[in-house]
Enzyme design. Structure first.
Site, PDB file in Angstrom:
ATOM      1  N   LYS A  93      48.483  44.027  39.013  1.00 40.45           N
ATOM      2  CA  LYS A  93      46.875  44.460  39.125  1.00 40.45           C
ATOM      3  C   LYS A  93      46.853  45.906  39.202  1.00 40.45           C
ATOM      4  O   LYS A  93      46.100  46.586  38.703  1.00 40.45           O
ATOM      5  CB  LYS A  93      46.082  43.362  40.108  1.00 40.45           C
ATOM      6  CG  LYS A  93      45.800  42.202  39.836  1.00 40.45           C
ATOM      7  CD  LYS A  93      45.156  41.193  40.996  1.00 40.45           C
ATOM      8  CE  LYS A  93      45.217  39.910  40.531  1.00 40.45           C
ATOM      9  NZ  LYS A  93      44.849  39.212  41.788  1.00 40.45           N
ATOM     10  N   GLN A 149      43.208  39.055  47.841  1.00 36.49           N
ATOM     11  CA  GLN A 149      44.124  38.202  47.230  1.00 36.49           C
ATOM     12  C   GLN A 149      44.064  36.934  48.159  1.00 36.49           C
ATOM     13  O   GLN A 149      44.290  36.759  49.118  1.00 36.49           O
ATOM     14  CB  GLN A 149      45.311  38.868  47.082  1.00 36.49           C
ATOM     15  CG  GLN A 149      46.526  38.053  46.452  1.00 36.49           C
ATOM     16  CD  GLN A 149      46.479  37.775  44.931  1.00 36.49           C
ATOM     17  OE1 GLN A 149      46.077  38.914  44.280  1.00 36.49           O
ATOM     18  NE2 GLN A 149      46.591  36.552  44.411  1.00 36.49           N
ATOM     19  N   ASP A 191      36.097  39.186  41.725  1.00 43.54           N
ATOM     20  CA  ASP A 191      36.452  37.796  41.348  1.00 43.54           C
ATOM     21  C   ASP A 191      35.395  36.773  41.186  1.00 43.54           C
ATOM     22  O   ASP A 191      35.706  35.597  40.802  1.00 43.54           O
ATOM     23  CB  ASP A 191      37.174  37.316  42.481  1.00 43.54           C
ATOM     24  CG  ASP A 191      39.014  37.106  42.449  1.00 43.54           C
ATOM     25  OD1 ASP A 191      39.252  37.329  41.264  1.00 43.54           O
ATOM     26  OD2 ASP A 191      39.661  37.109  43.353  1.00 43.54           O
TER      27      ASP A 191
END
Ligand code: NDP
Length: 299
Positions: A54, A98, A121
Site C-alpha cells: 500500500k 490494518q 476503507d
C-alpha cells in the site's frame, strides 16, 4: 463456451494511472498533495506485506504515505490517541487501520474512532449507513473494485440478476448494497442458504466472497454469467518445501467453460483493492477541499 478473462491487473493499472493524473492536477492547480496514513499494530506477516505494498503504490501515484507501525502490545488508549491525531492532521486525507487487530483491541471501537470523511476503507458505521441509504459514502475498497470491473464489462447493470455469495461486512454486504444501488436484483447467499446451486444458476452476475477454495463449480452457473471471484485461498503445497497454489472461491477451469466472463485468481479482484484504496484517498481529498470528485473512480 469459453469465458473471456476480466483482467483486474490491467484494469487496476488503469485506475492507478487515472489517480496519478488527478493527483498531479491537484498539485499543479491547487498545491494539494493527498496523504494516506496506514496504521499497523503488531507483526502479522500477511499484514506487513499488504502495508508495504500500500505504501509503495501510494507514493507511486504521487501521494504522501504515512506509516505508523505500533508494537503488538499497544494499548487501546494509545491507538485511539494516534487516530485522534491523524483525524486532525490536515496532511492526512485517508486513514486505514490494518485489520485484523490484536485480540485485546476492540476493532469496532477503533474503526468508529476514525473521522468518517477520512475512513478510506469505508468500514465506519456512518459510511456503512450512508451506503445503505444511498447517501454519499466512502465505499469499501474490494466491493468498489468489483463494481468497477462489472460496470466496465456491462456498461449498465440495471435489471441484472446478481447473486453475492458471502455476507461479511467487508465484502458481501457492501457488494450487495452497491449492486442494488446500480439497480440489480440482488440475492445474498451464505452458509445457511438452501439449494445454493439453484440460487446461483439464476444469476447474470455471480460475486463469490466465501473463503472456500474452488467451491463454485461450472455446473452451478447460467451459461454466459459473469463471475467475479473475490476469494483468495492457498492450497496445500504439492511438493515439499514449495508454496501451495493460490486459488479463488470459484473452480476456474469448469466455470470458464460456462461463464461469459470471469476474473482469474490471482490477477482479478486482488489488484483492484489497493487501486480503489488510492481512488478513495483521492475522493476523500477532493471532498474535503470542495473540489469535483474524480470521474469513474467512485461508486
Ligand atoms: P468471511 O469469512 O468474513 O465471510 C465469508 C462468508 O461466506 C460468510 O458470510 C459465510 O456465511 C459464507 N460462507 C461460508 N461457507 C459457505 C458455504 N459453504 N456456502 C455459502 N456461503 C458460505 O470472509 P470475507 O468476506 O472477509 O472474505 C471472503 C473471501 O474473500 C476470502 O477468501 C478472503 O481471503 C477474500 N478477500 C479478498 C480480498 C481481495 O482483495 N481480493 C479482500 C477481502 C477478502 P455465514 O455468514 O453464514 O457464516
Amino acid at each position: 463456451m469459453s469465458a473471456s478473462v476480466i483482467d483486474g491487473k490491467a484494469f487496476a493499472a488503469e485506475v492507478r494511472g487515472k489517480v496519478a493524473a488527478k493527483v498531479s492536477e491537484l498539485k499543479d492547480k491547487h498545491g494539494i498533495v493527498p496523504g494516506l496514513a496506514v496504521v499497523l499494530v503488531g507483526e502479522d506477516p500477511a499484514s506487513q506485506v499488504y502495508v508495504r505494498s500500500k505504501g509503495k503504490q501510494t507514493v507511486e501515484v504521487g501521494m504522501q504515505s504515512f506509516e505508523h507501525k505500533l508494537d503488538v502490545g499497544t494499548s487501546e488508549a494509545d491507538l485511539l490517541a494516534l487516530i485522534d491525531k491523524l483525524n486532525t492532521d490536515p496532511a492526512v486525507n485517508g486513514i486505514l487501520v490494518q485489520l485484523p487487530l490484536p485480540k485485546h483491541l476492540n476493532e469496532d471501537l477503533v474503526i468508529n474512532s476514525i473521522a468518517p470523511e477520512k475512513d478510506v476503507d469505508g468500514f465506519h458505521i456512518s459510511n456503512v449507513g450512508r451506503l445503505a441509504t444511498g447517501q454519499k459514502a466512502m465505499v469499501p475498497c474490494t466491493p468498489l473494485g468489483c463494481l468497477m470491473l462489472l460496470r466496465d464489462h456491462f456498461g449498465s447493470l440495471s435489471g441484472k440478476d446478481a447473486v453475492v455469495i458471502g455476507r461479511s461486512n467487508i465484502v458481501g454486504k457492501p457488494m450487495a448494497q452497491l449492486l442494488l444501488r446500480d439497480s440489480c436484483t440482488v440475492t445474498v447467499a451464505h452458509s445457511r442458504t438452501k439449494d445454493i446451486e439453484d440460487v446461483v444458476r439464476r444469476a447474470d452476475i455471480v460475486v463469490a466472497a466465501v473463503g472456500r477454495a474452488e467451491m463454485v463449480k461450472g455446473d452451478w452457473l447460467k451459461p454466459g454469467a459473469v463471475v467475479i471471484d473475490v476469494g483468495i485461498n492457498r492450497l496445500e503445497p504439492t511438493e515439499e518445501g514449495g508454496k501451495g497454489r493460490l486459488v479463488g472461491d470459484v473452480d476456474y477451469a469448469s466455470a470458464a467453460e460456462v461463464a461469459g466472463a470471469i476474473t482469474p485468481v490471482p490477477g482479478g479482484v486482488g489488484p483492484m483493492t489497493i487501486a480503489c484504496l488510492l481512488a478513495n484517498t483521492l475522493t476523500a481529498t477532493c471532498r474535503v477541499n470542495g473540489l469535483a470528485e474524480p470521474e469513474g473512480l467512485t461508486a
